[in-house]
Scaffold this motif. Structure first.
Motif, PDB file in Angstrom:
ATOM      1  N   ARG A 278       0.865  -1.192   0.000  1.00 16.09           N
ATOM      2  CA  ARG A 278       0.000   0.000   0.000  1.00 16.09           C
ATOM      3  C   ARG A 278       0.898   1.237   0.000  1.00 16.09           C
ATOM      4  O   ARG A 278       2.083   1.164   0.302  1.00 16.09           O
ATOM      5  CB  ARG A 278      -0.854   0.007   1.265  1.00 16.09           C
ATOM      6  CG  ARG A 278       0.065   0.252   2.439  1.00 16.09           C
ATOM      7  CD  ARG A 278      -0.434  -0.035   3.794  1.00 16.09           C
ATOM      8  NE  ARG A 278       0.733  -0.052   4.679  1.00 16.09           N
ATOM      9  CZ  ARG A 278       0.865   0.740   5.722  1.00 16.09           C
ATOM     10  NH1 ARG A 278      -0.079   1.587   6.058  1.00 16.09           N
ATOM     11  NH2 ARG A 278       1.951   0.673   6.465  1.00 16.09           N
ATOM     12  N   THR A 279       0.269   2.364  -0.316  1.00 24.01           N
ATOM     13  CA  THR A 279       0.993   3.636  -0.224  1.00 24.01           C
ATOM     14  C   THR A 279       0.937   4.096   1.225  1.00 24.01           C
ATOM     15  O   THR A 279      -0.142   4.330   1.764  1.00 24.01           O
ATOM     16  CB  THR A 279       0.338   4.695  -1.133  1.00 24.01           C
ATOM     17  OG1 THR A 279       0.429   4.240  -2.489  1.00 24.01           O
ATOM     18  CG2 THR A 279       1.019   6.039  -1.010  1.00 24.01           C
ATOM     19  N   THR A 280       2.095   4.218   1.859  1.00 21.89           N
ATOM     20  CA  THR A 280       2.111   4.687   3.248  1.00 21.89           C
ATOM     21  C   THR A 280       1.881   6.206   3.267  1.00 21.89           C
ATOM     22  O   THR A 280       2.102   6.879   2.251  1.00 21.89           O
ATOM     23  CB  THR A 280       3.469   4.392   3.916  1.00 21.89           C
ATOM     24  OG1 THR A 280       4.459   5.209   3.279  1.00 21.89           O
ATOM     25  CG2 THR A 280       3.851   2.926   3.808  1.00 21.89           C
ATOM     26  N   PRO A 281       1.465   6.756   4.418  1.00 23.47           N
ATOM     27  CA  PRO A 281       1.319   8.215   4.497  1.00 23.47           C
ATOM     28  C   PRO A 281       2.615   8.952   4.153  1.00 23.47           C
ATOM     29  O   PRO A 281       2.576  10.014   3.524  1.00 23.47           O
ATOM     30  CB  PRO A 281       0.920   8.444   5.963  1.00 23.47           C
ATOM     31  CG  PRO A 281       0.250   7.159   6.372  1.00 23.47           C
ATOM     32  CD  PRO A 281       0.984   6.074   5.641  1.00 23.47           C
ATOM     33  N   ALA A 282       3.746   8.387   4.513  1.00 26.31           N
ATOM     34  CA  ALA A 282       5.034   9.027   4.185  1.00 26.31           C
ATOM     35  C   ALA A 282       5.254   9.046   2.677  1.00 26.31           C
ATOM     36  O   ALA A 282       5.715  10.049   2.114  1.00 26.31           O
ATOM     37  CB  ALA A 282       6.181   8.295   4.877  1.00 26.31           C
ATOM     38  N   ALA A 283       4.905   7.940   2.017  1.00 24.21           N
ATOM     39  CA  ALA A 283       5.078   7.874   0.560  1.00 24.21           C
ATOM     40  C   ALA A 283       4.176   8.891  -0.136  1.00 24.21           C
ATOM     41  O   ALA A 283       4.594   9.567  -1.073  1.00 24.21           O
ATOM     42  CB  ALA A 283       4.787   6.464   0.059  1.00 24.21           C
ATOM     43  N   LEU A 284       2.956   9.005   0.361  1.00 25.70           N
ATOM     44  CA  LEU A 284       2.018   9.959  -0.244  1.00 25.70           C
ATOM     45  C   LEU A 284       2.547  11.396  -0.126  1.00 25.70           C
ATOM     46  O   LEU A 284       2.451  12.193  -1.058  1.00 25.70           O
ATOM     47  CB  LEU A 284       0.642   9.824   0.411  1.00 25.70           C
ATOM     48  CG  LEU A 284      -0.503  10.479  -0.360  1.00 25.70           C
ATOM     49  CD1 LEU A 284      -0.765   9.762  -1.677  1.00 25.70           C
ATOM     50  CD2 LEU A 284      -1.788  10.501   0.469  1.00 25.70           C
ATOM     51  N   LYS A 285       3.141  11.688   1.029  1.00 26.41           N
ATOM     52  CA  LYS A 285       3.733  13.012   1.242  1.00 26.41           C
ATOM     53  C   LYS A 285       4.870  13.252   0.249  1.00 26.41           C
ATOM     54  O   LYS A 285       5.001  14.334  -0.332  1.00 26.41           O
ATOM     55  CB  LYS A 285       4.277  13.099   2.677  1.00 26.41           C
ATOM     56  CG  LYS A 285       3.672  14.221   3.499  1.00 26.41           C
ATOM     57  CD  LYS A 285       4.411  14.417   4.811  1.00 26.41           C
ATOM     58  CE  LYS A 285       4.002  13.414   5.877  1.00 26.41           C
ATOM     59  NZ  LYS A 285       4.823  13.504   7.114  1.00 26.41           N
ATOM     60  N   ALA A 286       5.699  12.225   0.049  1.00 31.07           N
ATOM     61  CA  ALA A 286       6.826  12.349  -0.888  1.00 31.07           C
ATOM     62  C   ALA A 286       6.320  12.510  -2.326  1.00 31.07           C
ATOM     63  O   ALA A 286       6.894  13.257  -3.126  1.00 31.07           O
ATOM     64  CB  ALA A 286       7.733  11.131  -0.772  1.00 31.07           C
ATOM     65  N   GLU A 287       5.231  11.816  -2.642  1.00 32.38           N
ATOM     66  CA  GLU A 287       4.654  11.922  -3.993  1.00 32.38           C
ATOM     67  C   GLU A 287       4.160  13.348  -4.258  1.00 32.38           C
ATOM     68  O   GLU A 287       4.349  13.897  -5.339  1.00 32.38           O
ATOM     69  CB  GLU A 287       3.527  10.888  -4.160  1.00 32.38           C
ATOM     70  CG  GLU A 287       4.095   9.481  -4.389  1.00 32.38           C
ATOM     71  CD  GLU A 287       3.185   8.339  -3.952  1.00 32.38           C
ATOM     72  OE1 GLU A 287       2.000   8.581  -3.646  1.00 32.38           O
ATOM     73  OE2 GLU A 287       3.683   7.192  -3.896  1.00 32.38           O
ATOM     74  N   LYS A 288       3.550  13.925  -3.248  1.00 34.31           N
ATOM     75  CA  LYS A 288       3.051  15.294  -3.373  1.00 34.31           C
ATOM     76  C   LYS A 288       4.215  16.280  -3.524  1.00 34.31           C
ATOM     77  O   LYS A 288       4.193  17.159  -4.390  1.00 34.31           O
ATOM     78  CB  LYS A 288       2.200  15.645  -2.143  1.00 34.31           C
ATOM     79  CG  LYS A 288       1.443  16.926  -2.280  1.00 34.31           C
ATOM     80  CD  LYS A 288       0.441  17.121  -1.143  1.00 34.31           C
ATOM     81  CE  LYS A 288      -0.280  18.444  -1.340  1.00 34.31           C
ATOM     82  NZ  LYS A 288      -1.160  18.778  -0.222  1.00 34.31           N
ATOM     83  N   ALA A 289       5.254  16.091  -2.706  1.00 32.24           N
ATOM     84  CA  ALA A 289       6.426  16.974  -2.789  1.00 32.24           C
ATOM     85  C   ALA A 289       7.114  16.819  -4.145  1.00 32.24           C
ATOM     86  O   ALA A 289       7.584  17.806  -4.736  1.00 32.24           O
ATOM     87  CB  ALA A 289       7.404  16.654  -1.657  1.00 32.24           C
ATOM     88  N   ALA A 290       7.167  15.592  -4.643  1.00 31.45           N
ATOM     89  CA  ALA A 290       7.796  15.336  -5.944  1.00 31.45           C
ATOM     90  C   ALA A 290       7.066  16.088  -7.049  1.00 31.45           C
ATOM     91  O   ALA A 290       7.687  16.734  -7.901  1.00 31.45           O
ATOM     92  CB  ALA A 290       7.807  13.836  -6.227  1.00 31.45           C
ATOM     93  N   VAL A 291       5.756  16.024  -7.016  1.00 35.72           N
ATOM     94  CA  VAL A 291       4.969  16.729  -8.031  1.00 35.72           C
ATOM     95  C   VAL A 291       5.188  18.239  -7.903  1.00 35.72           C
ATOM     96  O   VAL A 291       5.332  18.938  -8.910  1.00 35.72           O
ATOM     97  CB  VAL A 291       3.469  16.358  -7.924  1.00 35.72           C
ATOM     98  CG1 VAL A 291       2.617  17.283  -8.762  1.00 35.72           C
ATOM     99  CG2 VAL A 291       3.261  14.907  -8.353  1.00 35.72           C
ATOM    100  N   ALA A 292       5.262  18.722  -6.682  1.00 36.52           N
ATOM    101  CA  ALA A 292       5.511  20.152  -6.468  1.00 36.52           C
ATOM    102  C   ALA A 292       6.834  20.557  -7.113  1.00 36.52           C
ATOM    103  O   ALA A 292       6.903  21.557  -7.834  1.00 36.52           O
ATOM    104  CB  ALA A 292       5.519  20.458  -4.971  1.00 36.52           C
TER     105      ALA A 292
END
Ligand code: PTJ
Length: 248
Positions: A50-64
């Protein structure tokens, strides 16, 4: 090919295994890519797939970071193209970031085959004919295009080896890495590390790319600390394993 029963508890894992085997037969993925995929599966399993909350945060930062970049580029290898061809084309469009084929086990034939696969999934242009090199890198991954990776300020890589991440950083580029192994050299060297399976990370990133405003991108990057986030990702692994041990 084998039909995976949809009620199987690890349906998606088996489905993507079928997909990558098929793409290996077609010459998109190298045999070494199957080994790399298996290693990824093991890490994914130990994180609960699954996507962990930490991974989701990194995904958002990456897109930024990609959205605020002047010249972002998405680097594509055999495994990434085999697993999520349609999705990387969509992400490329949402970010206005070109796709460049960059291979560890490079052959002209395979590079072209990957470019054709991406075009079949809607890519208008795929950079795959290198006309420049990354300094200080001896592997085939040194071969890049002037219009793509050579002039990029931010590069997104997945299933990567540590050497290129290091070389890209040395020539002043920011690197975003998707890697299920939080301890790999790539994971530690990248500016933003996404510890997630590309099959979930890329769709999440498409959503962020479509939603985030410039203001939100700036705010997201200000609040993001990669080494802290990487440690958080690794802790999920530890906690999942701990929980499983207690259930034994
Ligand atoms: O197509 P090419 O020629 O560029 O070759 C690609 C491979 C994957 C063979 C090459 O890059 C390679 O050998 O990679 P490594 O060094 O095995 O590293 C792969 C990393 O990606 C490992 O840390 C795996 O845990 C991780 N990984 C594997 N599958 C996934 C993954 N990370 C995210 N999503 C996955 N599906």
């Amino acid at each position: 090919s084998l039909i995976v029963p949809p009620d199987h508890p690890r349906y998606y894992s088996l489905l993507y295994r079928e997909r990558i085997v098929e793409k290996a037969k077609e010459g998109v993925v190298v045999l070494q890519g199957l080994i790399a995929h298996g290693r990824g599966e093991a890490f994914d399993y130990m994180m609960g797939e699954r996507t962990t909350p930490a991974a989701l945060k990194a995904e958002k930062a990456a897109v930024a970071l990609l959205k605020l970049a002047k010249h972002p580029v998405i680097s594509v290898n055999g495994n990434l193209a085999a697993l999520v061809p349609r999705e990387i084309v969509m992400l490329s469009k949402a970010l206005n970031a070109p796709l460049e084929v960059n291979l560890f086990y490079r052959s002209e034939e395979r590079a072209k085959r990957i470019a054709d696969l991406l075009k079949a999934h809607g890519a208008e242009e795929v950079l795959w004919k290198p006309d420049a090199e990354i300094e200080g890198l001896s592997s085939e991954r040194r071969k890049v295009t002037r219009r793509g990776i050579a002039s990029a300020d931010v590069v997104l890589v997945a299933l990567e080896d540590g050497d290129r991440t290091e070389a890209l950083k040395r020539v002043g580029k920011k690197v975003i890495a998707i890697d299920l192994n939080p301890f790999s050299r790539t994971a530690r060297m990248a500016d933003i590390t996404i510890v997630d399976n590309v099959i979930r990370a890329i769709p999440n990133m498409i959503k962020f790319a479509e939603e985030m405003s410039e203001e939100e991108c700036k705010r997201t990057l200000e609040d993001f600390d990669n080494s802290l986030n990487l440690r958080e990702s690794a802790k999920y692994l530890k906690e999942w394993v701990q929980r499983m041990i207690e259930e034994l």
